[in-house]
Design a protein around this motif. Structure first.
Motif, mmCIF file in Angstrom:
data_model
loop_
_atom_site.group_PDB
_atom_site.id
_atom_site.type_symbol
_atom_site.label_atom_id
_atom_site.label_comp_id
_atom_site.label_asym_id
_atom_site.label_seq_id
_atom_site.Cartn_x
_atom_site.Cartn_y
_atom_site.Cartn_z
ATOM 1 N N GLU A 1 0.841 -1.217 -0.104
ATOM 2 C CA GLU A 1 0.136 -0.024 -0.070
ATOM 3 C C GLU A 1 0.778 1.211 0.141
ATOM 4 O O GLU A 1 0.468 2.192 -0.669
ATOM 5 C CB GLU A 1 -0.728 0.086 1.235
ATOM 6 C CG GLU A 1 -2.244 -1.005 1.158
ATOM 7 C CD GLU A 1 -2.711 -1.026 2.568
ATOM 8 O OE1 GLU A 1 -2.607 -0.348 3.458
ATOM 9 O OE2 GLU A 1 -3.593 -1.867 2.669
ATOM 10 N N ILE A 2 2.058 1.105 0.916
ATOM 11 C CA ILE A 2 2.885 2.424 0.879
ATOM 12 C C ILE A 2 3.429 2.404 -0.701
ATOM 13 O O ILE A 2 3.631 3.844 -0.909
ATOM 14 C CB ILE A 2 4.019 1.907 1.675
ATOM 15 C CG1 ILE A 2 3.173 2.150 3.213
ATOM 16 C CG2 ILE A 2 5.338 2.980 1.743
ATOM 17 C CD1 ILE A 2 4.432 1.541 4.310
ATOM 18 N N LEU A 3 3.768 1.531 -1.475
ATOM 19 C CA LEU A 3 4.616 1.616 -2.699
ATOM 20 C C LEU A 3 3.796 1.682 -3.751
ATOM 21 O O LEU A 3 4.446 1.775 -4.888
ATOM 22 C CB LEU A 3 5.643 0.671 -2.536
ATOM 23 C CG LEU A 3 6.630 0.419 -1.464
ATOM 24 C CD1 LEU A 3 7.673 -0.542 -1.537
ATOM 25 C CD2 LEU A 3 7.484 1.768 -1.313
ATOM 26 N N ILE A 4 2.375 1.276 -3.669
ATOM 27 C CA ILE A 4 1.685 0.923 -4.945
ATOM 28 C C ILE A 4 1.636 2.171 -5.890
ATOM 29 O O ILE A 4 1.628 1.968 -7.194
ATOM 30 C CB ILE A 4 0.211 0.737 -4.137
ATOM 31 C CG1 ILE A 4 -0.835 0.320 -5.841
ATOM 32 C CG2 ILE A 4 -0.338 2.040 -3.904
ATOM 33 C CD1 ILE A 4 0.085 -0.892 -6.522
ATOM 34 N N GLY A 5 1.970 3.523 -5.364
ATOM 35 C CA GLY A 5 1.792 4.489 -6.332
ATOM 36 C C GLY A 5 3.098 4.711 -7.230
ATOM 37 O O GLY A 5 3.215 5.327 -8.170
ATOM 38 N N LEU A 6 4.374 3.871 -6.610
ATOM 39 C CA LEU A 6 5.557 3.710 -7.545
ATOM 40 C C LEU A 6 5.504 2.768 -8.656
ATOM 41 O O LEU A 6 6.616 2.559 -9.363
ATOM 42 C CB LEU A 6 6.463 3.645 -6.672
ATOM 43 C CG LEU A 6 6.654 4.727 -5.649
ATOM 44 C CD1 LEU A 6 7.779 4.284 -4.562
ATOM 45 C CD2 LEU A 6 6.992 6.133 -6.276
ATOM 46 N N ALA A 7 4.502 1.941 -8.585
ATOM 47 C CA ALA A 7 4.607 0.792 -9.387
ATOM 48 C C ALA A 7 4.037 1.234 -10.830
ATOM 49 O O ALA A 7 3.303 1.707 -11.029
ATOM 50 C CB ALA A 7 3.605 -0.290 -9.086
#
Length: 300
Positions: free
Chosen positions: A179-185
């Motif tokens: 959830e923390i990193l989803i925006g970077l995928a």
């Protein structure tokens, strides 16, 4: 055993080992025992098989056979523990470097990006730092290096920054990290992105590349003439070390020559290109798609 893990490229591994019925063999990654069981079937009553595995759950798959011995240690201690059994030379060494299907499918182990579970990622989940420890205690610089070097992620700096911001609240589960990193995928490549994130953490937690290098450099000295080294890797970082060792005799790929200008190496690489799974196996076992098999033989 088959429920624990389907052995990848089983026949190719057996052919690569070129098994001698009375020989002494080592399976460095026992796991579900699939490769070990197949090797034992080709050994005579005088043959021996030693297997290594650091995962305590692997002992549940141990084989009741007087020719077999399971050593519950990291494979980087191959020479030390074979010496305890008074074994100084072997006729073949097999290493399947991938994590087992059982480990992936146990949500509580944290290896799967598909299921929520504690962010563990330890091969031996009884001691040492967990992936949760890493993401909650490492500083920005350390995290950036992990994701850059072990995950080969272009946005490693952004990943490290996002994790750093979330550290005060704690990151304990696989879903929390996602959830923390989803925006970077990258769009449409989320699965590949998180596979690399988890790979980076797993390598750090288990010191995988360090232990692989320690193991490889011990192989040639304990191999009999014409003994085979068979290694299956699953990502470029592993494969590069394996290829360098088999081709040059060292993991850095340094070309060392003898007095006559020949490359000084006790091994002869038998696979110019890595062997990969055939279409039939890819359909039956999709996890074999990234496997690369390399084979080397001890020079006369």
């Amino acid at each position: 055993m088959t429920e624990y893990h389907i052995p990848v490229m089983l026949q190719e591994c057996l052919e690569g080992l070129n098994i001698k019925p009375d020989g002494i063999y080592v399976d460095l990654t026992f796991g579900g025992g699939g490769h070990s069981k197949a090797i034992l079937e080709k050994l005579s009553k005088n043959g021996l098989l030693f297997a290594f595995d650091v995962d305590p759950q692997a002992r549940n798959n141990t084989i009741d056979d007087e020719r077999f011995c399971l050593i519950e240690q990291n494979y980087c201690k191959i020479t030390e523990y074979l010496n305890l059994y008074r074994i100084d030379k072997v006729d073949g060494i097999l290493a399947d470097l991938g994590i087992s299907s059982h480990q992936i499918d146990c949500a509580e182990r944290g290896f799967s990006t598909r299921m929520d579970g504690y962010l563990d990622l330890r091969m031996n989940n009884t001691y040492g730092l967990t992936a949760a420890d890493v993401v909650n205690t490492y500083d920005y610089g350390q995290l950036k290096e992990i994701f850059k070097n072990y995950g080969e992620l272009d946005n490693a700096a952004q990943i490290a920054k996002r994790i750093g911001v979330a550290q005060p609240n704690g990151i304990c589960t696989t879903n929390e990290l996602k959830e923390i990193l989803i925006g970077l995928a990258p769009k449409g490549k989320e699965n590949k992105f998180f596979a690399k994130v988890f790979q980076a953490l797993r390598i750090e937690v288990n010191k995988e590349l360090e232990n692989l290098e320690k193991m490889l450099i011990q192989c040639e000295p304990i191999m009999n003439i014409e003994a085979r080294l068979v290694v299956m890797s699953y990502h470029s970082l592993e494969d590069r070390l394996v290829k360098n060792y088999m081709k040059y005799g060292n993991c850095k790929g340094e070309i060392k020559k003898d007095f006559y200008g020949n490359i000084s190496n006790g091994l002869r690489m038998l696979t110019k290109k890595p062997v990969t799974a055939n279409e039939e196996e890819l359909c039956a076992n999709p996890r074999s798609r990234s496997a690369k098999l390399r084979i080397a033989e001890k020079n006369k």
